[in-house]
Design an enzyme around this catalytic site. Structure first.
Site, PDB file in Angstrom:
ATOM      1  N   CYS A 101       2.249 -35.674   5.502  1.00 60.44           N
ATOM      2  CA  CYS A 101       0.995 -36.064   4.843  1.00 60.44           C
ATOM      3  C   CYS A 101       0.722 -35.022   3.772  1.00 60.44           C
ATOM      4  CB  CYS A 101      -0.166 -36.066   5.838  1.00 60.44           C
ATOM      5  SG  CYS A 101       0.087 -37.152   7.216  1.00 60.44           S
ATOM      6  N   ARG A 139       4.407 -37.458  -0.316  1.00 62.92           N
ATOM      7  CA  ARG A 139       4.544 -36.964   1.065  1.00 62.92           C
ATOM      8  C   ARG A 139       4.075 -38.007   2.073  1.00 62.92           C
ATOM      9  NH1 ARG A 139       4.794 -31.348   1.351  1.00 62.92           N
ATOM     10  NH2 ARG A 139       3.956 -31.463   3.445  1.00 62.92           N
ATOM     11  N   TRP A 181       0.831 -40.288   6.029  1.00 61.88           N
ATOM     12  CA  TRP A 181       2.005 -40.993   6.549  1.00 61.88           C
ATOM     13  C   TRP A 181       1.721 -41.098   8.040  1.00 61.88           C
ATOM     14  CZ3 TRP A 181       5.793 -40.375  10.214  1.00 61.88           C
ATOM     15  CH2 TRP A 181       6.878 -41.245  10.127  1.00 61.88           C
ATOM     16  N   ASN A 192      -2.261 -32.471   8.755  1.00 61.47           N
ATOM     17  CA  ASN A 192      -0.858 -32.849   8.599  1.00 61.47           C
ATOM     18  C   ASN A 192      -0.133 -32.272   9.811  1.00 61.47           C
ATOM     19  OD1 ASN A 192       1.717 -33.490   7.803  1.00 61.47           O
ATOM     20  ND2 ASN A 192       1.909 -31.766   6.362  1.00 61.47           N
ATOM     21  N   GLY A 193       0.462 -33.134  10.628  1.00 69.90           N
ATOM     22  CA  GLY A 193       1.176 -32.639  11.806  1.00 69.90           C
ATOM     23  C   GLY A 193       0.952 -33.583  12.975  1.00 69.90           C
ATOM     24  N   GLU A 227      26.243 -40.743   1.438  1.00 74.63           N
ATOM     25  CA  GLU A 227      25.056 -40.490   0.600  1.00 74.63           C
ATOM     26  C   GLU A 227      24.717 -41.717  -0.235  1.00 74.63           C
ATOM     27  OE1 GLU A 227      22.768 -38.505   0.595  1.00 74.63           O
ATOM     28  OE2 GLU A 227      21.842 -38.668  -1.383  1.00 74.63           O
ATOM     29  N   LYS A 283      21.180 -43.791  -0.110  1.00 75.26           N
ATOM     30  CA  LYS A 283      20.347 -44.091  -1.285  1.00 75.26           C
ATOM     31  C   LYS A 283      20.001 -45.566  -1.320  1.00 75.26           C
ATOM     32  CE  LYS A 283      19.243 -40.843  -2.010  1.00 75.26           C
ATOM     33  NZ  LYS A 283      19.613 -39.830  -1.160  1.00 75.26           N
ATOM     34  N   GLU A 285      17.574 -46.670   1.630  1.00 78.04           N
ATOM     35  CA  GLU A 285      16.206 -46.132   1.700  1.00 78.04           C
ATOM     36  C   GLU A 285      15.326 -46.615   0.554  1.00 78.04           C
ATOM     37  OE1 GLU A 285      15.570 -41.933   1.474  1.00 78.04           O
ATOM     38  OE2 GLU A 285      17.296 -41.618   0.188  1.00 78.04           O
ATOM     39  N   HIS A 329      39.618 -49.796  11.869  1.00 75.68           N
ATOM     40  CA  HIS A 329      39.176 -49.600  13.266  1.00 75.68           C
ATOM     41  C   HIS A 329      37.876 -50.341  13.554  1.00 75.68           C
ATOM     42  CE1 HIS A 329      42.367 -46.687  13.745  1.00 75.68           C
ATOM     43  NE2 HIS A 329      41.976 -46.121  12.614  1.00 75.68           N
ATOM     44  N   LYS A 382       8.443 -37.883   1.666  1.00 74.89           N
ATOM     45  CA  LYS A 382       9.379 -36.928   1.074  1.00 74.89           C
ATOM     46  C   LYS A 382       9.712 -35.788   2.023  1.00 74.89           C
ATOM     47  CE  LYS A 382      11.881 -35.131  -2.149  1.00 74.89           C
ATOM     48  NZ  LYS A 382      13.163 -35.778  -2.495  1.00 74.89           N
TER      49      LYS A 382
HETATM   50  C1  AGP Z   1      17.121 -38.381   1.333  1.00 72.50           C
HETATM   51  O1  AGP Z   1      17.099 -39.220   0.189  1.00 72.50           O
HETATM   52  C2  AGP Z   1      15.894 -38.567   2.205  1.00 72.50           C
HETATM   53  N1  AGP Z   1      14.711 -38.441   1.461  1.00 72.50           N
HETATM   54  C3  AGP Z   1      15.945 -37.736   3.470  1.00 72.50           C
HETATM   55  O2  AGP Z   1      17.101 -38.104   4.165  1.00 72.50           O
HETATM   56  C4  AGP Z   1      15.967 -36.203   3.284  1.00 72.50           C
HETATM   57  O3  AGP Z   1      17.201 -35.788   2.750  1.00 72.50           O
HETATM   58  C5  AGP Z   1      15.791 -35.558   4.663  1.00 72.50           C
HETATM   59  O4  AGP Z   1      14.528 -35.945   5.169  1.00 72.50           O
HETATM   60  C6  AGP Z   1      15.878 -34.035   4.641  1.00 72.50           C
HETATM   61  O5  AGP Z   1      14.854 -33.509   3.844  1.00 72.50           O
HETATM   62  P1  AGP Z   1      14.928 -31.943   3.447  1.00 72.50           P
HETATM   63  O6  AGP Z   1      16.170 -31.777   2.626  1.00 72.50           O
HETATM   64  O7  AGP Z   1      13.678 -31.692   2.673  1.00 72.50           O
HETATM   65  O8  AGP Z   1      14.999 -31.166   4.719  1.00 72.50           O
END
Ligand code: AGP
Length: 612
Positions: A2, A27, A73, A99-100, A485, A489, A492, A508, A607
């Protein structure tokens, strides 16, 4: 997960709070709210984005020079007006943004109900607001910060909070444990935020709160102590953010801006660290621990999501060039599985935000077991940066897009430098290959700029496949993590189910997925695996799969074989990661846009995952 903001000073708080929340929306963005202390305590909050709450509050009394705000969030309680923050105590004496996660909130709530407290929301934060109120009314001599301290002494879990009390109109109380909080020091005014971005335009002087710190902000001063009421030494830091970093410029989305920044951010990451004659790599942040790295029995690299993919690249490089055993771990697994760690181990923790809860927990576990802990992080002053023994900043600049792009290539750049420096120090790499790799690394930014010129071609390919339900990404060697990766992308930001696989694994199982509805992205530059991956492509084509191949420029063979090709400049195989990931980022971006998705704020994500 958050975003929290706060302001106390001479200016109107509302516009400062709103602007700050818009910087922090990456966030978390399922609901938002503000509280303002003017003649009374005014709270305006709504499900939805900050701008919707802003429109709602503008029609109300939003005056006042002290206030707090929150963009959420959801953890406890679905996104709704009622569950939005700020959360008031039952009698509206206190209002809290948080936040938490308060892990023992249910027990605390049960106890408060026994003291006739009632609740309107499903949130753990409302429990905290009532708990503060409970202690506040235990004795006349208890003021708001004392009530906050007493309440937090009962709390199990993570928090970053800001608290207003309507009986104390010249005070904001803030506290943190596990969730970041930054206090900006102005002239007769103070700013609070979950990270430095919202503060940067007002002041360059900040204090990063540490776990169990409590700060009392008043117009005429700022007091810092901890939950046990002991004074805490004040460490004032400078923010090195350029305001220009905090807007989209000519781009429609931060994600696209950040993809296009990569030639520059890779350059910034190795600037001052690669010697011009390619003789030496200088990593000042590791100076005090490099002997430990040299004599490490093994290196463990830990991260989450994209950072975990970067960790896999690091494993391949460190083992190939520095010949040191490496293990890669998901932080969320490592922290609970009782790993065998000792002082001969070096643990590298990778985190763009430096605040990911699982990664920080892994840090604390590794440190407690005696390992040397090193951070690779993108946020100066973040918890990871402050709590590791040493580290290397990625210099990618603020990354706002939830889907990580420039942070990933910066992380890989740092890992490349660490691997090459270690190999050169240990004498496990041929000096000619070392100098070639260092020289080629310095040439990556220019090659990246060439790839970005293929954007329109990649957009056309994206349009062809944007209606896909599933997708497969394949790679071998260094490019297997790139396939992972690329799949992350796509899933997500476009919500298409995408899986990354080692190309050698196709037979496999995954090959059963292949039919003429399945786009298969194959990362296939000319390297040691080339013939094998061409065979994989032939196997896919034989089953009517649609192949999008990332190829070395001029590869006419694959141009014939694949349905679509995206060319990247030739490079050393270990550095092809930095180039081949860019087309995958662009492909995901354009597919998501063709699907009408919000690429900067994808659903269900945030984020910085600062809760478990
Ligand atoms: C990647 O596109 C995502 N946003 C997510 O997987 C991110 O890499 C992961 O939450 C780790 O975040 P950090 O690198 O800030 O620890």
């Amino acid at each position: 997960m958050c975003g929290i903001v706060g302001y106390i000073g001479k200016k109107e708080a509302f516009p400062i709070l709103i602007k700050g929340l818009k910087w922090l929306e990456y966030r978390g963005y399922d609901s938002a709210g503000v509280a303002l202390l003017n003649g009374s305590l005014e709270v305006y909050k709504k499900k939805g984005k900050v701008i919707e709450m802003e429109q709602f509050a503008l029609s109300k009394n939003h005056s006042g020079t002290i206030g707090i705000g929150h963009t959420r969030w959801a953890t406890h309680g679905e996104p709704s007006d009622e569950n939005a923050h700020p959360q008031n105590s039952m009698n509206n004496v206190f209002t809290v943004v948080h936040n938490g996660i308060i892990e023992n909130y249910a027990k605390l709530k049960t106890d408060l109900v026994k003291h006739s407290y009632t609740f309107k929301s499903d949130t753990d934060t409302e429990v905290l607001a009532n708990l503060i109120d409970f202690f506040y009314h235990q004795d006349e001599g208890i003021n708001s910060e004392m009530a906050v301290q007493l309440a937090l002494s009962k709390v199990v879990g993570a928090y970053g909070i800001a608290v207003l009390c309507k009986n104390e109109k010249n005070k904001i109380v803030v506290a943190r444990k596990g969730s970041p909080l930054v206090v900006g020091l102005g002239d007769g005014e103070y700013f609070i935020a979950s990270d430095a971005a919202p503060i940067a335009e007002y002041t360059g002087q900040v204090v990063y709160l540490n776990d169990e710190d409590i700060a009392i902000l008043q117009r005429d001063g700022f007091t810092l102590k901890n939950v046990s009421n002991n004074p805490v030494s004040l460490k004032i830091s400078s923010i090195d953010l350029e305001i220009g970093e905090l807007d989209k410029g000519d781009f429609d989305y931060f994600m696209m801006k950040e993809i296009y920044e990569q030639p520059k951010t890779i350059e910034e990451t190795f600037r001052g660290r690669l010697r011009a004659d390619h003789s030496e790599i200088v990593l000042g942040g590791l100076l005090n621990v490099f002997p430990k790295i040299e004599e490490a029995r093994r290196i463990i690299i830990i991260g989450c999501g994209t950072s975990w993919h970067a960790a896999l690249i690091g494993e391949y490089m460190l083992e190939e060039y520095a010949q040191v055993p490496v293990e890669v771990e998901y932080a969320s697994e490592f922290r609970y599985r009782k790993p065998v760690i000792n002082s001969k181990d070096v643990v590298i923790l990778i985190s763009q935000s430096g605040e990911t809860a699982d990664t920080l927990a892994a840090l604390h576990l590794a440190k407690a077991k005696g390992a040397t802990v090193i951070g690779i992080c993108n946020v100066v002053g973040s918890t990871l940066a402050r709590e590791t023994d040493a580290g290397v900043y990625t210099h990618a600049g603020v990354e706002i897009g939830v889907a990580s792009t420039k942070a990933f290539t910066a992380q890989v750049t740092v890992l490349t430098m660490i691997a090459l420096k270690l190999a050169n120090t240990k004498g496990t790499i041929d000096i000619k290959e070392y100098q070639t790799l260092v020289k080629e690394l310095s040439e990556i930014p220019e090659k990246g700029r060439i790839i970005l010129q293929s954007n329109d071609k990649i957009k056309a390919i994206a349009e062809k496949y944007h209606k896909a339900i599933n997708a497969l990404y394949l790679g071998r060697g260094y490019l297997f993590p790139v396939a992972l990766e690329g799949a992350l992308k796509l899933k997500e930001i476009s919500y298409i189910h995408a899986e990354g696989y080692a190309a050698g694994e196709m037979k496999h199982g995954p090959i059963a997925l292949v039919d003429d509805n399945l786009p298969v992205v194959v990362v296939a530059p000319q390297d040691d695996y080339y013939e094998k991956i061409v065979s994989n492509i032939q196997e896919i084509k034989a089953r009517k799969g649609n192949v999008i191949a990332i190829v070395t420029e001029g590869d006419t063979g694959l141009k014939e074989l694949a349905n679509d090709v995206i060319e990247i400049p030739k490079s050393h195989p270990a550095l092809a990661v930095l180039l081949s990931v860019i087309p995958l980022q662009l492909l995901a971006y354009h597919i998501a846009l063709f699907k009408g998705c919000n690429v900067d704020q994808p659903r269900n994500l945030a984020k910085s995952v600062t809760v478990e």
